[in-house]
Design an enzyme around this catalytic site. Structure first.
Site, PDB file in Angstrom:
ATOM      1  N   SER A  10      27.691  11.412  52.242  1.00 36.44           N
ATOM      2  CA  SER A  10      27.841  12.516  51.312  1.00 36.44           C
ATOM      3  C   SER A  10      28.781  12.203  50.144  1.00 36.44           C
ATOM      4  O   SER A  10      28.455  11.405  49.282  1.00 36.44           O
ATOM      5  CB  SER A  10      28.289  13.758  52.080  1.00 36.44           C
ATOM      6  N   ASP A  20      26.427   2.241  40.057  1.00 33.83           N
ATOM      7  CA  ASP A  20      25.500   2.410  38.931  1.00 33.83           C
ATOM      8  C   ASP A  20      26.176   2.166  37.590  1.00 33.83           C
ATOM      9  O   ASP A  20      25.548   1.638  36.652  1.00 33.83           O
ATOM     10  CB  ASP A  20      24.924   3.831  38.936  1.00 33.83           C
ATOM     11  N   LYS A  55      23.123  10.860  53.257  1.00 34.87           N
ATOM     12  CA  LYS A  55      23.161  12.319  53.167  1.00 34.87           C
ATOM     13  C   LYS A  55      23.297  12.726  51.709  1.00 34.87           C
ATOM     14  O   LYS A  55      24.368  12.663  51.139  1.00 34.87           O
ATOM     15  CB  LYS A  55      24.326  12.850  54.018  1.00 34.87           C
TER      16      LYS A  55
END
Length: 440
Positions: free
Chosen positions: A294, A305, A319
């Site tokens: 999460s 990224d 998740k």
């Protein structure tokens, strides 16, 4: 069947606490639902009047709500007033109890991990232990909310647990309850000038704790920090806002995470401050494993990224859904999955997780013995990966290695001198410095 509920650091969720409107429920109704509501009310009345033992309408209503929401996905749930207050105390990082995180598997409570410095950790409770008896009463089939209520109690009182550990004979341990203060951020300056920051969960104190840790590392290194290692292993997640703040402390502007819901009006993109990077130019490594979930995945995915950090370790939990907590005045709260979150490049983490740039498995002798590799995709009712925002199917980031999952490292080894994954990450940062280049 495994039903996963993290009852100390919320249910592996990045939570948005919103919509404090009890009236919101009534607003959703229409005539077509009247018959269904009448059926539910009629059955409650039937049971209330005719069941062999008396059961109050309030208890039946609670069970109806829980049953309805639990069927949606692994993270939606109804919390009565006591459970709601308990969840708020959990996220504040201070509560009474034993200091263990639990799930449910095959009808028995199962330990995810003990929290450092708590009665559970001092008693030698290990991840994977199953709780067979609580004070000599069977825990099989006991709802997790009741398990938590029984394990918690007045500080100074005792509770005896009978544990199943692999194929060993049942083990009995007696623990004394105490006030549990969870310090979510810990830090230290390694001898080679690399800063180490461990985040055990994303709670209300994490944002300020992380910022303070970076400031102190800068001071202790006289402004010559050679690298930063952010350890998110075994971190089950927590508050979305805390994850955004942590990632924002290492980024200069740009997207951290975006959220997409059923309605376009629910879509949001969260950005880092324009000059937020507190360690500009300092190479960063993020450590993850299969128990990183999460909010941990939001941070790892954002820094990966944005090419701000190298992600090391093994495949994360996967998740990628957002739960909105909707308080119901005087009646607890609903925790409802309302959206999915996406990394800056548009990847959905749901069901897939974050694949590391560099695989670094814990050696077999440091892995949890017999520890199953539990992932979001193995949970009953888990949502499938919807594909990326550009319309393509589920995919990993270009250049990522093949996803590798393995049992997580023993909790008591994390950050310690014998921690093999930590040594690999420190060696990677050292090599990066010798190469005079960033870690990405």
């Amino acid at each position: 069947m495994t039903k996963h509920r993290l009852l100390i650091a919320t249910s592996l969720c990045a939570c948005l606490v919103a919509l404090p409107l009890f009236a919101a429920i009534a607003m959703q109704g229409d005539e077509s639902q009247a018959a269904d509501l009448g059926l539910i009310g009629g059955v409650i009345q039937l049971v209330n009047r005719n069941y062999v033992h008396p059961i109050g309408s309030d208890e039946l209503t609670k069970d109806v709500l829980k049953g309805m929401l639990n069927r949606l996905d692994p993270h939606s749930d109804y919390m009565d007033e006591g459970e709601f207050k308990q969840s708020q105390a959990d996220m504040a990082g201070r509560f009474g109890g034993l200091g263990i995180q639990i799930s449910e598997q095959d009808g028995l409570p199962k330990v995810i991990s003990p929290i450092d410095g708590t009665p559970a950790a001092r008693a030698g409770i290990e991840p994977g232990d199953q709780i067979l008896l609580i004070d000599h009463v069977s825990a099989r089939g006991m709802p997790l909310s009741k398990v938590v209520a029984v394990l918690r109690g007045n500080p100074g009182s005792s509770v005896t647990l009978t544990l199943l550990r692999g194929k060993q004979e049942p083990l009995e341990v007696t623990l004394t309850r105490e006030i549990i203060n969870v310090e979510s951020v810990k830090w230290k300056l390694e001898p080679d000038g690399v800063g180490y920051v461990r985040i055990s969960q994303f709670g209300e104190d994490t944002s300020s704790g992380f910022k303070s840790a970076l400031e102190k590392l800068q001071r202790e290194s006289s402004g010559k920090l050679k690298g930063l290692l952010v350890d998110l292993r075994n971190d089950p997640g927590g508050l979305l806002t805390a994850a955004i703040d942590v990632a924002g402390d290492l980024l200069d502007g740009g997207t951290v995470v975006s959220i997409r819901g059923r309605d376009a009006s629910e879509n949001h993109s969260f950005a880092a401050p324009g000059h937020g990077d507190m360690l500009a130019g300092v190479p960063v490594v993020v450590l993850i494993n299969g128990a990183s979930a999460s909010a941990s995945e939001i941070v790892a995915g954002a820094l990966q990224d944005r090419h701000r950090a190298t992600v090391m370790g093994t495949q994360s939990f996967g998740k990628g859904s957002v739960q909105t907590v909707i308080p119901l005045k005087g009646h607890g709260a609903v925790r409802l999955t309302t959206a999915l979150y996406y990394t800056p490049s548009g990847r959905s983490i749901q069901d897939e997780g974050i694949a590391p740039d560099v695989v670094a498995e814990a050696p077999k002798d440091q892995q949890i013995a017999g520890g199953a590799v539990l992932r979001e995709s193995s949970l009953t009712g888990a949502l499938a990966n919807p594909g990326s925002l550009n319309g393509s199917g589920a995919q990993t980031q270009t250049g990522q290695v093949k996803p590798i999952s393995s049992p997580p490292i023993k909790a008591e080894l994390i950050g310690k001198p014998d921690d093999a994954q930590l040594k690999l990450a420190l060696a990677y940062l050292d090599h990066s410095n010798q190469s005079n280049g960033p870690a990405r």
